[in-house]
Design a protein around this motif. Sequence first.
Motif, PDB file in Angstrom:
ATOM      1  N   THR A   1      60.295  29.288   4.671  1.00 49.96           N
ATOM      2  CA  THR A   1      59.748  28.451   3.830  1.00 49.96           C
ATOM      3  C   THR A   1      58.395  29.040   3.251  1.00 49.96           C
ATOM      4  O   THR A   1      58.092  28.834   2.257  1.00 49.96           O
TER       5      THR A   1
ATOM      6  N   GLY B   1      69.998  19.077   8.896  1.00 51.32           N
ATOM      7  CA  GLY B   1      69.606  18.441   7.594  1.00 51.32           C
ATOM      8  C   GLY B   1      68.179  19.048   6.962  1.00 51.32           C
ATOM      9  O   GLY B   1      68.539  19.210   5.834  1.00 51.32           O
ATOM     10  N   ALA B   2      67.679  19.915   7.776  1.00 50.47           N
ATOM     11  CA  ALA B   2      66.434  20.505   6.936  1.00 50.47           C
ATOM     12  C   ALA B   2      67.055  21.694   6.191  1.00 50.47           C
ATOM     13  O   ALA B   2      66.606  22.153   5.449  1.00 50.47           O
TER      14      ALA B   2
ATOM     15  N   TRP C   1      68.894  20.627   3.278  1.00 55.10           N
ATOM     16  CA  TRP C   1      68.007  20.604   2.185  1.00 55.10           C
ATOM     17  C   TRP C   1      67.524  21.840   1.549  1.00 55.10           C
ATOM     18  O   TRP C   1      67.382  22.098   0.305  1.00 55.10           O
TER      19      TRP C   1
ATOM     20  N   PRO D   1      59.354  20.564   3.166  1.00 58.28           N
ATOM     21  CA  PRO D   1      59.954  21.288   4.343  1.00 58.28           C
ATOM     22  C   PRO D   1      59.015  21.903   5.113  1.00 58.28           C
ATOM     23  O   PRO D   1      59.198  21.952   6.402  1.00 58.28           O
TER      24      PRO D   1
ATOM     25  N   VAL E   1      70.006  23.478  -0.832  1.00 57.58           N
ATOM     26  CA  VAL E   1      69.945  22.716  -2.128  1.00 57.58           C
ATOM     27  C   VAL E   1      68.962  23.093  -2.800  1.00 57.58           C
ATOM     28  O   VAL E   1      68.853  23.486  -4.114  1.00 57.58           O
ATOM     29  N   ALA E   2      67.701  23.234  -2.257  1.00 62.73           N
ATOM     30  CA  ALA E   2      66.412  23.623  -2.980  1.00 62.73           C
ATOM     31  C   ALA E   2      66.525  25.067  -3.337  1.00 62.73           C
ATOM     32  O   ALA E   2      66.184  25.302  -4.455  1.00 62.73           O
TER      33      ALA E   2
ATOM     34  N   GLY F   1      60.096  20.263  -3.097  1.00 61.71           N
ATOM     35  CA  GLY F   1      61.102  20.440  -2.307  1.00 61.71           C
ATOM     36  C   GLY F   1      61.436  21.628  -1.688  1.00 61.71           C
ATOM     37  O   GLY F   1      62.169  21.693  -0.818  1.00 61.71           O
ATOM     38  N   HIS F   2      61.003  22.767  -2.052  1.00 63.67           N
ATOM     39  CA  HIS F   2      61.195  23.814  -1.435  1.00 63.67           C
ATOM     40  C   HIS F   2      60.013  24.552  -0.565  1.00 63.67           C
ATOM     41  O   HIS F   2      60.288  25.452   0.207  1.00 63.67           O
TER      42      HIS F   2
END
Length: 146
Positions: free
Chosen positions: A6, A73-74, A77, A55, A80-81, A50-51
Amino acid sequence: LLFAFTAFWAYIAFSQFMLMWYANLPEETIWYAERNRAAWRVVSLVLLMGHFVLPFFFLMSRHIKRRLPLLVGAAVWMLVAHYIDIYWLVMPALGTDAAVPHLIDGALLVGLGGLFVAAFVWITLRSALIPVRDPRLGESLTFENA
């Protein structure tokens, strides 16, 4: 690793933006000019939040990284990001004026995801997923990091 990538994504994205801004070359800055128009600006802000931002702060907690459902879940996410990021990288270059996904985008995602899952299942069925004849297998299966 999810937390590290991230931060790495944000580092690479900002470094690329800063180099293009500092060089001020028209053939390079037009890339960001296309993505700074009305509809794509919203996608840019969604990507930033969101990216990276959400996170980054979500994954800072040790509690979250030790709970599998929260970590899954992370990870979903972030997938998707990342899909939105790739869409943001490609679609403005194709001349689309707005960020409107089409049916073929979803079909391609489902098709490639299905191929990946099929290849994964085919490969994992051919080999053992746990070490065979490991004397400490029972001990390692019951290990819990406190």
